[in-house]
Each structure stands twice: as C-alpha cells, then as structure tokens.
Design an enzyme around this catalytic site. Sequence first.
Site, PDB file in Angstrom:
ATOM      1  N   CYS A  73       0.819  -1.111   0.174  1.00  0.00           N
ATOM      2  CA  CYS A  73      -0.007  -0.444  -0.323  1.00  0.00           C
ATOM      3  C   CYS A  73       0.954   0.913   0.346  1.00  0.00           C
ATOM      4  CB  CYS A  73      -0.772   0.068   1.358  1.00  0.00           C
ATOM      5  SG  CYS A  73      -0.953  -0.308   2.436  1.00  0.00           S
ATOM      6  N   HIS A 124      -2.901   0.951   6.545  1.00  0.00           N
ATOM      7  CA  HIS A 124      -2.929   1.025   5.088  1.00  0.00           C
ATOM      8  C   HIS A 124      -3.314   2.500   5.430  1.00  0.00           C
ATOM      9  CE1 HIS A 124      -3.786  -1.279   2.238  1.00  0.00           C
ATOM     10  NE2 HIS A 124      -4.987  -0.438   1.748  1.00  0.00           N
ATOM     11  N   HIS A 136      -6.015   1.212  -3.785  1.00  0.00           N
ATOM     12  CA  HIS A 136      -4.735   0.678  -2.539  1.00  0.00           C
ATOM     13  C   HIS A 136      -4.687  -0.732  -2.870  1.00  0.00           C
ATOM     14  CE1 HIS A 136      -7.479  -2.427  -0.465  1.00  0.00           C
ATOM     15  NE2 HIS A 136      -7.836  -1.906  -0.978  1.00  0.00           N
TER      16      HIS A 136
END
Length: 162
Positions: A73, A124, A136
């Site tokens: 990510c 994240h 993502h």
Amino acid sequence: TSGDGYVAADAVKVKKISEAVPAREACKGDGPEATSKRASASGQSGEDVVREARKWIGGRYRLGGKSRRRVDCSGLTMQIYKTLGVSLPHWDDKQYRKGTQVSKGQEMPGDLVFFNEHGRSVSHVGIYASSGRITHASDYYYKVTEPQMKYFEGCVGARRVL
C-alpha cells in the site's frame, strides 16, 4: 507454530474491533463529491494522481514491494507520487505525517486516506479516487484494486500532499 498468540489455520480472517481510533464517517466516502482542480507547485493535480494510480490496478501485492511487479500500500502511494515529483517515505504511518490534514467530508481525488486495521496505529493507505472509491494495494485480494470506501473500517483520516 507454537507459543501464545499464534494460530495455525488453512484460511482465517482476523478482525479486531478497537475504540483506540474511531472510524470517521468522512472515510466512508459518503461526503459531497468534489473535483480537484488544485495544482501543486509542480503543476500536478489530484486528477493526475488518480490517473496514475489507475494505471497500477491489477498489479500484484507484496508486502514491502515498491515496483510495478509487486507493491504494497505505501509502496504504491510512494511510487505514484514519485512520478508526479512528490517524495513520500515507504511507510504508511510516516506518510500520515506528510501534507495537510483534510477536514471531515472534504476528501478530494488524489488525497491519501489512512486506516487503522488492527487497533494499534495507522496500518494502511490508499488514494481517494472519486465517488467514494479508493485505489489501494490490497493484501486481501493480493492486487491493486479500486473498491468503495464504505466497506473499509478503521479510517483514521486523510491528508493532502499536493
């Protein structure tokens, strides 16, 4: 494996609900849709970020990865912004310290959106695309995707780095 805190299983999804960092409604992608006509000092806009991010959709996920072949990510956001002349570290929690905080409901295309998936801290990051979607690198699907944000839990907030 053995010892406290270890689980052996063929397939398992562990989900911890924590009050440490409350989810924000703005992170559900339900706010008013805005377009990003702003430009950075380098002349880049939020739409440029989203356009670059969408080129990565379908790319394979790998923890620690930062290339088109394998990416995680924060590696994804780092590489996308790098192509646009913005330097970001390869860690989601360090990226969370960059740019300016975006007020609740004011997310625009190209903004970084951060999540606390495990009840401890930022874990994240993705890029707000538009219409409540986030681009993502998914460790669940093992690829770069662009799902609706309303399915994410633990949103910490958003930052604008352009």
